[in-house]
Design an enzyme around this catalytic site. Structure first.
Site, PDB file in Angstrom:
ATOM      1  N   CYS A 127       0.814  -1.227   0.000  1.00  0.00           N
ATOM      2  CA  CYS A 127       0.000   0.000   0.000  1.00  0.00           C
ATOM      3  C   CYS A 127       0.843   1.270   0.000  1.00  0.00           C
ATOM      4  O   CYS A 127       0.548   2.218  -0.742  1.00  0.00           O
ATOM      5  CB  CYS A 127      -0.962   0.003   1.199  1.00  0.00           C
ATOM      6  SG  CYS A 127      -0.185  -0.419   2.770  1.00  0.00           S
ATOM      7  N   HIS A 166      -2.770   6.752   3.817  1.00  0.00           N
ATOM      8  CA  HIS A 166      -1.341   6.790   4.136  1.00  0.00           C
ATOM      9  C   HIS A 166      -0.751   8.113   3.644  1.00  0.00           C
ATOM     10  O   HIS A 166      -0.883   8.469   2.471  1.00  0.00           O
ATOM     11  CB  HIS A 166      -0.605   5.647   3.436  1.00  0.00           C
ATOM     12  CG  HIS A 166      -0.853   4.293   4.035  1.00  0.00           C
ATOM     13  ND1 HIS A 166      -1.628   4.082   5.154  1.00  0.00           N
ATOM     14  CD2 HIS A 166      -0.395   3.054   3.667  1.00  0.00           C
ATOM     15  CE1 HIS A 166      -1.646   2.783   5.450  1.00  0.00           C
ATOM     16  NE2 HIS A 166      -0.920   2.145   4.569  1.00  0.00           N
TER      17      HIS A 166
END
Lengths: 349, 349, 349, 349
Positions: free
Chosen positions: A146, A238
């Site tokens: 990710c 993120h």
């Protein structure tokens, strides 16, 4: 809609599995998936194991039952496409077994990512790597870690200047640890400055994504990537603080233009899950923020698929910026779905 | 205790002011301070304006009344030492006026930090800079920005190898924005990737802290410092992810030993607010964490005064680590109190 | 200190076990405990399994090794006092076995709380129930559910007016669920309006605490208690919103005075862990708050042992208030330690 | 769409104002509003003052400029409907002035709520009170306090059994305090057990909502309501723990059926912002949760308009339950929009 491809989601009950279900709830190319999961979730309805309330999964899919995921049962399903969100421990072998049996597997799992015969593809970054699975028969296409996906999105517009090395500090969301994941007593009002194996993934996956196809396998680029990965009390999204050293100096205007003008194959093909603007450059100082930007991406179907880049600063051949991506959509399920859309459109499935 | 120095705290009602009160509640060198604040808090008891419940302030001090802080009133107080946590807007002029009038001011405010006649001192890093205020008469000693102090603590043990450049991403606590500071709707489950003027402070203050005294003023070191500063939903404790490039390669063992063995003047003098070990090196992967390490520092009086360094990685002449400091103790009030202890012990006040 | 009683803590690695260790780190009556835990933590040092960083456990105790807790090994230890924070599943049988073998067990576990031969004691509320274990030989003294303890502290000063019924809504802290406890994805920015078996415990335990001793067993009071228990994203400190209906009307002044003047046996005996003021009444509207009041209790050794009552409103025979207690100190380990102090002082051990 | 009513939103830049903009972004009855705000926001685009990122406001409206809200300018606009989210300080007078000048004002502000000529309407609860403004000319229709609206939704299905008294503890979201609202240092990991004037609003507004129209004014019901209002670290969604005493006993089945079968005028008229099921009864123990249920309400346009009731317990004539509502949609802007839809459909505007 009757000629949509038949699909399955393996590991459907996890955080990423649920995102696959959201993205496949009403997809123009792909029929709603059959669901497979662990022994624990086998036999249950998806609605009973739901942990991401904000995922917009169709009522019909929510009421589907999850079957126990053994390779034989999945093979017998005869799916056109299999999306895998299997846990690390079992993904490696099961995906290889399925590919060997002729299945086309698009996976978010990590074990097979660094195999030379598995392309590691972020659609806007290295869709050309998909060429190595076009020979027909079964295959695995991996989508990447990710944080690596977010970083690759942020770096891609700089590739034209040559990227010599990258230094990154990540501030990763809780959803990245899955469910139950991080105990609340550890998460609340805290930073955990380590995520197991994450820094190694960034170090190895980014060069593979920016690598070249040679004789049907991928050769990694020589770019050096160093990462410090932290967990912060953020639900989703993120954030990455990036310093990239280019091969040569570039003007601030040229770099900003590179971000602003960046488009790639998914945009040219107007794929269903492709955001119109894959990398959004913001000039506002306090952006990107998870709260404000995590769901960036238009049209509606591409919500959470755009990366947002901000805090852009250029000094000689050094570029600093902050990039934010939705870790379970762009950084996981969405990346694989978009990979599958490319392969489908190009006739590979 | 009757011969303790007479002290005052300016800006007593703010977050840092309250930390000054905590540290001076029962100090062996310094008497409990007279309190000065804004017009708004003037006349109130400290207990009425308290915003940091965890600060351990003596009952007597909590019941003291805060006087309105005008320079004339403060001058008339005839204090041996004045600690300033004044707001930026008024600190610059008032501190200069007080110093000109013969007062010894130890300040946490930013306006005078970069003046050539004001030493910018982190006790364990550059206590030698205090020499420029030893001529007698009034002076200002500044302690530095909270993130700069933490970074300087983390870098100091590396100075023996030569520090060429520093790249840092900070994850700063909410208390650093004061009170009321960051609205909860902005803070909860979010990262704000910008703090006004913070990156410039790191860029300029670190080289000054590592500079040299020449002809009674400080000449900054030539070290390049680049920072990306973010705010995270953490109550207390700044985490910093640091990459330092050294002048020459060092072995991992040599670097670890440099951290482990580091001691400085405050330790040699056994000053009251000095931690026995100023920089604690942890080998545990998930450390330092604000929850676990923000209050590091022994003995009890030095709680929150030690920096904790972890995630140490050495590759050639590049050193990566994470450093955590208590931003309102070590990074603010505690730094100034320790500066005052040195000056007092060396006869400067 | 050589004649201090020999102690053991069972379930030492859990959240409550660690609080026992904190309270017994340097206790004037009780020697530092031997530690017992599950097979998983057996053999480890306490410092390796620590999950409550703020617990102030002595360095010596932190370095003690935890032994595997089987009843035979514990019996062989020959302890004067055994503190139990055993998990529910095994506490019931093991505590009965130990008591039958002559051990004096002070437990925080729930299984034996409602036995007629086990007094369920909140020291300031019903210390007289300890009479039923004074016959010598082994026994179990239970301390009650964390929310029940807080509620009992808040209700006790009203007992003089007669308490007919109680309606309570709790806002319980995350630490009450132990470790790993509530996943952060469930806790962040959320309320969970149910805690398994908690409401039943309040319903049954409060009447037992306010009951009477008859023929050596406890007869519960007839008071009706109805509870709605919720979990909120707070680290430590249970808040309870209480409506109590009295047998007859009382004036607001009389009720306030009842709270203000309340003292009990632990205060009269000046026991080490007894707070000087067991129930603190605050007149400030925004209080009690977990952040500001969870650690209420003086002297230092009684930190977290006082309940704070606020928002007091009296209308006829109905009294409304909010009570806050530290759920792992007063509501768990501290309650048992104070029970043991009473029994010891009264010659029962 | 050309014959949609012309609308304005007063106080457009606040948290509730932004929700009005969301709900009016593409409304079948009402044209997108002109925006009015304070001097501070006057002249700015809505996008520049946005504080609720998740509000789904049309791009066009986001780029609208906010005008300074003085009554003369608003009157001159000649709007069919005016939605008011004005701050308390100025709402009272300005709304009265506008109504006197013939404007139809639907307000979320509190000052005029308890006037006898202003109906205080929760659409599903007391739409019949709208009759008092049907005489033509200007009027004010108020929607009620956010917690009162949620409570009224939860109580309405019980009205058939007669409601004698209500005891409620609220756990209110941060967004209810507006922006900047609660400082993060106060909110994080804390409960604040008081919200100024909130308990009085519940005490007075609920009886008015359940009152009757007599001679063109509202007479409050005699029901007694007692509340304890707390703030918890939740972004959006007020949770309320309710104990209602009925006039007579009801069976658990009858009460559950009353909730399940409850529908009202907005459902019969299939109004655009009306949820198909206004009060959703959940049997699951851990529900309702803000994270999972705050946006309840179908179809899509009624997202956040349904109340969710759970933890239903019936004992004699006492009913206990937990009700959750979206405080800035159902509890504020959405309530007023739905009121306006009723009045419009009934020919009142």
């Amino acid at each position: 809609m009757s000629d949509r491809l038949r699909t399955a989601v393996l590991g459907a009950s996890g955080v990423v599995g649920q995102r696959f279900c959201e993205l496949l709830s009403a997809h123009p190319f792909f029929a709603p998936p059959d669901l497979y999961g662990s022994e624990r979730s086998g036999g249950k309805r998806l609605s009973e194991v739901l942990t991401i309330p904000e995922a917009r999964i169709s009522g019909e899919l929510l009421e589907s039952r999850i079957a126990h995921a053994d390779a034989a049962a999945v093979r017998k399903g005869g799916y056109d496409i299999i999306f895998s969100a299997l846990p690390t421990k079992i993904a490696g072998d099961m995906e290889l077994e399925l590919a060997a049996a002729g299945c086309r597997v698009f996976t978010n799992a990590s074990p097979n990512r660094m195999r030379r015969d598995v392309p590691l593809v972020v659609p806007e970054v290295n869709h050309d790597h998909l060429s190595i699975v076009k020979g027909g028969g079964g295959f695995i296409v991996a989508n990447g870690n990710c944080s690596a996906i977010g970083l690759a999105m942020g770096l891609k517009p700089l590739q034209q200047f040559g990227i010599r090395s990258v230094e990154v500090t990540t501030l990763q969301a809780l959803s990245g640890a899955g469910y139950p994941g991080v105990p609340s007593l550890d998460a609340l009002s805290n930073v955990i400055p380590y995520i197991a194996e994450e820094e190694e993934k960034l170090r190895h996956e980014i060069p593979k994504m920016f690598g070249t196809v040679e004789s049907g396998t991928v050769k990694s680029a020589s770019m050096e990537v160093n990462a410090t990965c932290t967990r912060v009390p953020v639900r989703e999204g993120h954030t990455e603080s990036v310093t990239a050293v280019l091969d040569s100096s570039a003007s601030a205007d040229a770099v900003a233009a590179a971000f602003t003008n960046f488009r790639s194959l998914p945009q040219e093909l107007s794929l269903p899950t492709a955001p119109t603007v894959p990398v959004i450059l913001t000039q506002e100082n306090g952006r990107p923020q998870p709260l404000l930007d995590v769901n960036a991406g238009e049209p509606e179907r591409a919500r959470g698929m755009a990366a947002t880049v901000g805090r852009l600063r250029v000094a000689g051949n050094t570029v600093r910026f902050v990039v934010l991506t939705h870790n379970t959509i762009r950084g996981a399920a969405g990346g694989s779905v978009l990979n599958a859309e490319i392969v489908h459109r190009q006739g590979g499935v």
